[in-house]
Design a protein around this motif. Structure first.
Motif, PDB file in Angstrom:
ATOM      1  N   TRP A 292     -10.610  -7.250 -14.003  1.00  0.00           N
ATOM      2  CA  TRP A 292      -9.201  -7.286 -14.260  1.00  0.00           C
ATOM      3  C   TRP A 292      -8.195  -6.474 -13.811  1.00  0.00           C
ATOM      4  O   TRP A 292      -7.329  -6.918 -13.011  1.00  0.00           O
ATOM      5  N   ARG A 293      -8.728  -5.231 -13.977  1.00  0.00           N
ATOM      6  CA  ARG A 293      -7.940  -4.231 -13.577  1.00  0.00           C
ATOM      7  C   ARG A 293      -7.860  -4.072 -11.967  1.00  0.00           C
ATOM      8  O   ARG A 293      -6.810  -4.046 -11.241  1.00  0.00           O
ATOM      9  N   ALA A 294      -8.963  -4.537 -11.166  1.00  0.00           N
ATOM     10  CA  ALA A 294      -8.955  -4.338  -9.750  1.00  0.00           C
ATOM     11  C   ALA A 294      -8.289  -5.455  -9.386  1.00  0.00           C
ATOM     12  O   ALA A 294      -7.600  -5.235  -8.132  1.00  0.00           O
ATOM     13  N   TYR A 295      -8.315  -6.580  -9.769  1.00  0.00           N
ATOM     14  CA  TYR A 295      -7.565  -7.822  -9.517  1.00  0.00           C
ATOM     15  C   TYR A 295      -6.179  -7.441  -9.390  1.00  0.00           C
ATOM     16  O   TYR A 295      -5.405  -7.754  -8.503  1.00  0.00           O
ATOM     17  N   TRP A 296      -5.637  -7.107 -10.578  1.00  0.00           N
ATOM     18  CA  TRP A 296      -4.245  -7.069 -10.625  1.00  0.00           C
ATOM     19  C   TRP A 296      -3.630  -5.724  -9.852  1.00  0.00           C
ATOM     20  O   TRP A 296      -2.382  -5.711  -9.430  1.00  0.00           O
ATOM     21  N   LEU A 297      -4.280  -4.651  -9.793  1.00  0.00           N
ATOM     22  CA  LEU A 297      -3.633  -3.481  -9.203  1.00  0.00           C
ATOM     23  C   LEU A 297      -3.924  -3.749  -7.559  1.00  0.00           C
ATOM     24  O   LEU A 297      -2.914  -3.421  -6.987  1.00  0.00           O
ATOM     25  N   ALA A 298      -4.934  -4.486  -7.083  1.00  0.00           N
ATOM     26  CA  ALA A 298      -4.887  -4.751  -5.605  1.00  0.00           C
ATOM     27  C   ALA A 298      -4.816  -3.285  -4.855  1.00  0.00           C
ATOM     28  O   ALA A 298      -4.183  -3.586  -3.932  1.00  0.00           O
ATOM     29  N   ALA A 299      -5.342  -2.349  -5.283  1.00  0.00           N
ATOM     30  CA  ALA A 299      -4.963  -1.227  -4.858  1.00  0.00           C
ATOM     31  C   ALA A 299      -6.055  -0.021  -5.195  1.00  0.00           C
ATOM     32  O   ALA A 299      -6.975  -0.237  -5.967  1.00  0.00           O
TER      33      ALA A 299
ATOM     34  N   ALA B  87       0.782  -1.190  -0.094  1.00  0.00           N
ATOM     35  CA  ALA B  87      -0.103   0.132  -0.077  1.00  0.00           C
ATOM     36  C   ALA B  87       0.800   1.109  -0.098  1.00  0.00           C
ATOM     37  O   ALA B  87       1.878   1.219   0.933  1.00  0.00           O
ATOM     38  N   GLY B  88       0.371   2.384  -0.789  1.00  0.00           N
ATOM     39  CA  GLY B  88       1.177   3.556  -0.875  1.00  0.00           C
ATOM     40  C   GLY B  88       2.138   3.464  -1.838  1.00  0.00           C
ATOM     41  O   GLY B  88       2.844   4.849  -1.834  1.00  0.00           O
TER      42      GLY B  88
END
Length: 291
Positions: free
Chosen positions: A200-207, A185-186
């Motif tokens: 897909w974006r949310a899974y791989w970004l995980a942020a 995080a950060g």
């Protein structure tokens, strides 16, 4: 009538909205509207009434919707029958982020015996396309990973693969045997472009979506972002083997769901040769996982 125009017409009819239909077809709205106008000119009648909430079929449009669906289904059946009749044709296998590639050699060995004249061409899709080219009909099958929007696709689960954090080798976390996803995080993260499938974006970004960091479209760009920009990010565990290089560390990550490897294809597409490739890949993946 032009099949592309009919596909546009059916999309607007089913969505009841030009903007939503354009997004579904991955088109800008002006070309979509132009095709509908050209179709109306060709037929000599109005197909939609524009209303505050979008578009509503006229009586003529309701008749055309029945006929258009039938024509498109018949065209698709004709396409698949012709392709299936070509015994020496090429089956295109799309791959995304290295999904299932370890099983490909064993699958092809089986196919050389069962379908000796069948050619399978590998097409590596950018990490921005989790369908592996299926929606654009650039591929017949895809070895890919969930989660993403699977509407219109048939999905066959193959297994799971843990994720790792890609970090610059001089990062303090790089020497850790494992880390928790919250420890990233950060930090600047490599990100996928706007318009890429949201799940897909949310899974791989995980942020958070507003995280800082470079936008990438390929695995190589991910690694460049780590090495040159000091960004961090998640990759499948197999990346530690496929993309090992000086200056980059891959650390196993806890607290994040594993990547779900799947075999995908267009739903309802009858294709005996693609069926054979799919079965061989599924069997080979199961055997590799059990070994």
């Amino acid at each position: 009538m032009d099949l592309r125009a009919l596909r546009c017409f059916v999309a607007v009819a089913e969505e009841g909205h030009f903007g939503r239909a354009a997004a579904r077809l991955h088109l800008a709205q002006p070309p979509l509207s132009r095709r509908i106008r050209e179709l109306e000119t060709d037929l000599g009648c109005r197909l939609f009434d524009r209303i505050p909430t979008g578009a509503r079929l006229t009586p003529a449009g309701e008749v055309l919707l029945i006929e258009a669906r039938d024509l498109l289904e018949r065209a698709e059946r004709a396409r698949e029958r012709v392709r299936a009749a070509e015994s020496e044709r090429e089956v295109v296998l799309g791959t995304v982020a290295g999904a299932g590639l370890d099983a490909s050699h064993a699958a092809l060995a089986v196919l050389r015996t069962t379908h000796p004249v069948l050619r399978v061409r590998l097409r590596e899709a950018p990490v921005t396309d989790p369908t592996g080219g299926l929606r654009e009909r650039h591929a017949d099958l895809a070895l890919t990973r969930l989660p993403f929007d699977t509407a219109g696709l048939a999905i066959r689960p193959l297994g799971v693969e843990p994720v790792v954090a890609a970090l610059r080798a001089d990062d303090p976390l790089a020497a850790r045997p494992r880390l928790h996803v919250t420890e990233l995080a950060g930090r600047p993260r490599f990100r996928l472009p706007a318009g890429t499938d949201a799940r897909w974006r949310a899974y791989w970004l995980a942020a958070e979506e507003d995280s800082t960091g470079p936008v990438v479209t390929s695995a190589e760009e991910c690694l460049h972002a780590v090495l040159w920009d000091g960004a961090a990010g998640l990759l499948p565990a197999g990346a530690a083997r496929r993309h090992a290089r000086p200056g980059i560390a891959f650390v196993p990550v806890d607290g994040h769901p594993p990547s779900r490897v799947v075999l995908a294809r267009r739903a309802g597409a009858a294709d005996l040769l693609a069926d054979a490739v799919a079965a061989a890949l599924a069997d080979a993946y199961a055997a590799a996982a059990a070994a």
